[in-house]
Design an enzyme around this catalytic site. Structure first.
Site, short mmCIF file in Angstrom:
data_model
loop_
_atom_site.label_atom_id
_atom_site.label_comp_id
_atom_site.label_asym_id
_atom_site.label_seq_id
_atom_site.Cartn_x
_atom_site.Cartn_y
_atom_site.Cartn_z
N TRP A 193 0.96 -1.35 0.13
CA TRP A 193 -0.13 -0.16 0.06
C TRP A 193 0.87 1.32 0.11
O TRP A 193 0.51 2.25 -0.66
CB TRP A 193 -1.04 0.01 1.12
CG TRP A 193 -1.92 -1.06 1.10
CD1 TRP A 193 -1.97 -2.25 1.99
CD2 TRP A 193 -2.72 -1.51 0.20
NE1 TRP A 193 -2.73 -3.20 1.58
CE2 TRP A 193 -3.30 -2.83 0.51
CE3 TRP A 193 -3.08 -0.88 -1.25
CZ2 TRP A 193 -4.20 -3.74 -0.23
CZ3 TRP A 193 -4.22 -1.49 -1.68
CH2 TRP A 193 -4.61 -2.85 -1.41
N ASP A 247 -1.39 6.77 6.61
CA ASP A 247 -2.33 5.71 6.34
C ASP A 247 -2.44 4.87 7.66
O ASP A 247 -1.63 4.02 7.90
CB ASP A 247 -1.88 5.03 4.99
CG ASP A 247 -3.10 4.07 4.85
OD1 ASP A 247 -4.07 3.73 5.27
OD2 ASP A 247 -2.94 3.36 3.63
N LYS A 262 -11.65 -1.92 8.91
CA LYS A 262 -11.16 -2.83 9.72
C LYS A 262 -11.16 -2.64 11.15
O LYS A 262 -11.53 -3.55 11.88
CB LYS A 262 -9.55 -2.72 9.53
CG LYS A 262 -9.06 -2.90 7.88
CD LYS A 262 -7.69 -2.48 7.71
CE LYS A 262 -7.49 -2.68 6.07
NZ LYS A 262 -7.64 -3.93 5.54
#
Length: 360
Positions: free
Chosen positions: A102, A172, A196
């Site tokens: 990511w 992030d 999440k």
């Protein structure tokens, strides 16, 4: 009701109390006579929901008044482009730390709009550690520094923040938001997909320092400009209303538990139970060593692909689901986010012991 222990990396399990409350309010929310899914986002009833959600998140995360809380769409992946479009304001230059897929994708997207300097990377060892950095490694003229706080696929996390001086720090936190205490004031921006630790897929949280807003590049589309959403209370267009409502319920649940500090202790307990077993197992091995281990995502392997596949099949049959590792690395991965109870981790360890005994 037969509920499994869901170790999915995302969308992940939600607290049972949240699901039960949502079930109770599904057909008619409060005195409105309608579901939140049917409610106009311009109504006073929905305004109350989104305002309560923001207030709860501000309280839980300790967000200062000089930050905007935005509820956006498009997942964290859309943020990869929004960030440079909004923050390449001075030198069109940013520093990135690469600790996983990511982070690489974020850096690649930013490079479409300006200069990206890779300060450090752990790709040489399959992202199994957090690379060390110091202040001298960062560009003093960078518009921002970006890193991924917790690495969902590889199971690593930053336990301390990079020293970037006065350059805005952006992270992030998709797989670690609300899981441990952080100081929001040390960041220019924090962003996280909800699926999440905060709620269902569909809403992305962006916490942005006000002085960084309003300087977007000329080519920035209206919907990708943080100022658009800041000036319109996240309602320039129809927001993901039901996902925000569930996020509010999750925040209420977390507040009742005692907040982020309380859940951090529980998360540390869960991680210790699992890592302690893996470190003493003769069959299973954790793929990350030392202080860089994630509290949220625990990858492990046997070293035998056939045995790994057997474990995934048998654990699924035992009600321990979604333990298969990411397709890019294989093996197994237990994602033990906030909603995973300690009992779930203990059940996993008992199954690991059983499987080890039967497959010596």
């Amino acid at each position: 009701m037969n509920r499994v222990y869901n170790f999915s990396a995302g969308p992940s399990m939600l607290p049972l109390k949240v699901l039960e409350k949502a079930q109770k309010e599904l057909v008619a929310y409060g005195s409105t006579g309608m579901s939140v899914m049917e409610m106009s986002h311009r109504s006073s009833a929905y305004q109350e929901i989104i305002d309560e959600c923001e207030a709860l998140l501000r309280s839980l995360l300790g967000i200062g008044d000089n930050y905007k809380v935005l509820f956006l769409q498009g997942g964290a992946s859309t943020q990869f482009g929004m960030i440079p479009l909004n923050f390449f304001t001075e030198n069109k230059k940013a520093d990135y730390i690469l600790t996983g897929v990511w982070a690489k994708k974020a850096a690649k997207e930013a490079a479409r709009y300006g200069e990206v300097n890779i300060v450090a990377s752990s790709e040489d060892k399959t992202f199994s550690y957090i690379p060390k950095t110091d202040a001298s490694m960062f560009s003093k003229d960078a518009d921002y520094v970006h890193f991924t706080h917790n690495n969902t696929i590889y199971g690593t996390r930053f336990t301390s923040l990079p020293d970037v001086g006065n350059v805005p720090l952006i992270t992030d936190m998709s797989s670690s938001i609300l899981s441990e205490v952080i100081d929001v004031n040390k960041f220019g921006m924090i962003y996280a997909g909800a699926q999440k630790n905060m709620g269902p897929a569909g809403v992305t949280l962006a916490v942005v320092r006000e002085d960084l807003i309003g300087k977007a590049m000329d080519i920035c589309p209206t919907m990708l400009n943080y100022e658009t959403h800041s000036e319109n209370g996240s309602m320039f267009n129809t927001p993901p209303t039901y996902a925000i409502y569930i996020c509010k319920l999750v925040a209420e649940w977390l507040k009742e538990l005692g907040g982020v500090a309380a859940i951090q202790k529980i998360n540390e307990e869960k991680a210790k139970i699992l890592y302690d077993y893996l470190d003493n197992s003769s069959l299973f091995n954790a793929t990350v060593e030392g202080a860089d281990r994630s509290l949220m995502n625990v990858p492990f392997v046997t070293g035998d692909k056939d045995l790994d596949a057997k474990f995934v099949k048998e654990s699924t049959a035992a009600g321990l689901v979604n333990l298969k590792g990411h397709r890019s690395v294989g093996g197994m991965r237990a994602s033990i986010y906030n909603a995973m109870p300690v009992e779930g981790v203990k059940a996993l360890v008992e199954f690991l012991k059983k499987f080890e005994m039967e497959n010596k």
